[in-house]
Design a protein around this motif. Sequence first.
Motif, PDB file in Angstrom:
ATOM      1  N   ASN A  22      -3.215  17.156   2.961  1.00 24.12           N
ATOM      2  CA  ASN A  22      -1.759  17.055   3.091  1.00 24.12           C
ATOM      3  C   ASN A  22      -1.219  17.981   4.177  1.00 24.12           C
ATOM      4  OD1 ASN A  22      -1.816  15.221   1.036  1.00 24.12           O
ATOM      5  ND2 ASN A  22      -0.748  16.466  -0.459  1.00 24.12           N
ATOM      6  N   HIS A  39       1.068   4.142  -2.816  1.00 29.72           N
ATOM      7  CA  HIS A  39       0.882   5.545  -2.446  1.00 29.72           C
ATOM      8  C   HIS A  39       2.019   6.417  -3.009  1.00 29.72           C
ATOM      9  CE1 HIS A  39      -0.413   8.993  -0.233  1.00 29.72           C
ATOM     10  NE2 HIS A  39       0.641   9.010   0.565  1.00 29.72           N
ATOM     11  N   LYS A  83       1.639   6.672  -6.834  1.00 30.69           N
ATOM     12  CA  LYS A  83       0.547   7.582  -7.181  1.00 30.69           C
ATOM     13  C   LYS A  83       0.975   9.038  -7.011  1.00 30.69           C
ATOM     14  CE  LYS A  83      -3.548   4.704  -6.352  1.00 30.69           C
ATOM     15  NZ  LYS A  83      -4.749   4.508  -5.486  1.00 30.69           N
ATOM     16  N   ASP A  84       1.673   9.323  -5.909  1.00 25.35           N
ATOM     17  CA  ASP A  84       2.131  10.694  -5.668  1.00 25.35           C
ATOM     18  C   ASP A  84       3.163  11.125  -6.709  1.00 25.35           C
ATOM     19  OD1 ASP A  84       0.464  11.051  -3.577  1.00 25.35           O
ATOM     20  OD2 ASP A  84       1.966  10.929  -1.999  1.00 25.35           O
ATOM     21  N   GLN A 120      -7.199  17.921  -1.415  1.00 26.14           N
ATOM     22  CA  GLN A 120      -5.919  17.232  -1.240  1.00 26.14           C
ATOM     23  C   GLN A 120      -4.895  18.143  -0.583  1.00 26.14           C
ATOM     24  OE1 GLN A 120      -4.297  15.598  -4.830  1.00 26.14           O
ATOM     25  NE2 GLN A 120      -2.838  14.312  -3.728  1.00 26.14           N
ATOM     26  N   GLY A 175       4.424   8.070   4.949  1.00 29.34           N
ATOM     27  CA  GLY A 175       4.192   9.084   3.921  1.00 29.34           C
ATOM     28  C   GLY A 175       5.165   8.921   2.779  1.00 29.34           C
ATOM     29  N   SER A 176       4.816   9.542   1.655  1.00 31.06           N
ATOM     30  CA  SER A 176       5.656   9.404   0.463  1.00 31.06           C
ATOM     31  C   SER A 176       6.786  10.415   0.419  1.00 31.06           C
ATOM     32  CB  SER A 176       4.780   9.576  -0.791  1.00 31.06           C
ATOM     33  OG  SER A 176       4.292  10.900  -0.870  1.00 31.06           O
ATOM     34  N   ASP A 180       0.833  -1.213   0.000  1.00 33.31           N
ATOM     35  CA  ASP A 180       0.000   0.000   0.000  1.00 33.31           C
ATOM     36  C   ASP A 180       0.867   1.263   0.000  1.00 33.31           C
ATOM     37  OD1 ASP A 180      -2.353  -1.400  -0.048  1.00 33.31           O
ATOM     38  OD2 ASP A 180      -2.706  -1.291   2.116  1.00 33.31           O
ATOM     39  N   ARG A 181       1.961   1.223   0.769  1.00 37.36           N
ATOM     40  CA  ARG A 181       2.837   2.386   0.802  1.00 37.36           C
ATOM     41  C   ARG A 181       3.531   2.585  -0.546  1.00 37.36           C
ATOM     42  NH1 ARG A 181       8.055   3.863   4.619  1.00 37.36           N
ATOM     43  NH2 ARG A 181       8.219   6.005   3.885  1.00 37.36           N
TER      44      ARG A 181
END
Length: 345
Positions: A243, A171, A174-175, A239, A306-307, A167-168
């Motif tokens: 964030n 994420h 995607k970012d 978003q 977090g990314s 999942d990370r």
Amino acid sequence: MGVLKKYSLALYSSLFIALCSTIVAGGFFYLQNDRLSFGLFLFFLLIFIISFFILQFRIEKFIHARIKKIYSDVQLLDENNLAQAPITTDMDMLTQEVERFAQDKKLEIETLNIKENYRKEFMGNISHELKTPLFTVQGYILTLLDGAMHDKKVLKKYLQGAEKGVDRLIHIIKDLDMITQLESGGLVLKRDDFNIVVLIQNVLDLLEMKAAKKNITLTFDRKYEEPIMVNGDRDRIEQVLINLVVNSIKYGKRDGTTEITIEKLLQNKILIRITDNGEGIAKENLTRIFERFYRIDKSGSRKEGGSGLGLSIVKHIVEGHSEKIYLESQLGIGSEFSFTMENRK
């Protein structure tokens, strides 16, 4: 005056040669009792003209050849630029031209070095962000393959851990995809009018559970009775808010607060402030905090997930709306992120 300066070396050298030659010739004629003053003048003029053209030609060839060699040897200056300009024997002018070209190229090299250092840092950061969940997933899978899969409790626990790692990774990807679209202009904003008060309240409700884990209070500075209409891409502004609030929770202190304020600036502008009393940011990090994967913690470890792209995405979305984002922070006191929006009454 410029022409005189251009040919000054050849001019003065020719004058000197002509005078010396005339003095010698005059002495010779005097010894021969020959008083041909007009002939002496013609001699002077002829020597001067011949000397001038020979010197100017030779000096031009000499200087041009040497300067071209300098261009070729150091490869810092553009040889074509010299060929386009008229040749001059004024050494000051030549020196200024060379220094100007060298300064321009020096600035260009410094810029390239900065970009290269940024690229190396970026590659190092993205490598770290990707390898952490990858190694985690790999560790769980290898452990299961080594025999742990036969224990149902361990199997379930490790599969859940591997799922979190995947999942990370998703994420982060995607970012990265979003920030690439934002930077290339490929992400089209769907602008519309909406109530920013309702949107902020929805974000606070969404993140309430996350904040509760650190006992952080999410709140407005006051109760907003009337709607405040703004124009923008609702999903992207949501978003931005998520964030920024997540960032304040992530680096906020336990039992702290995150407060959101809506302030009217001009007739058609509002300022949205997200203020916390968390860790704060050191002054030397303020100018780089919006860079992709930039780390305040130079140890390379992350206390929070977090990314590492959240603030960079925020900046691109806000600027994509032709708005401004601001940051004020003091280490140990807290931070305030704020951005402008177009107000529609």
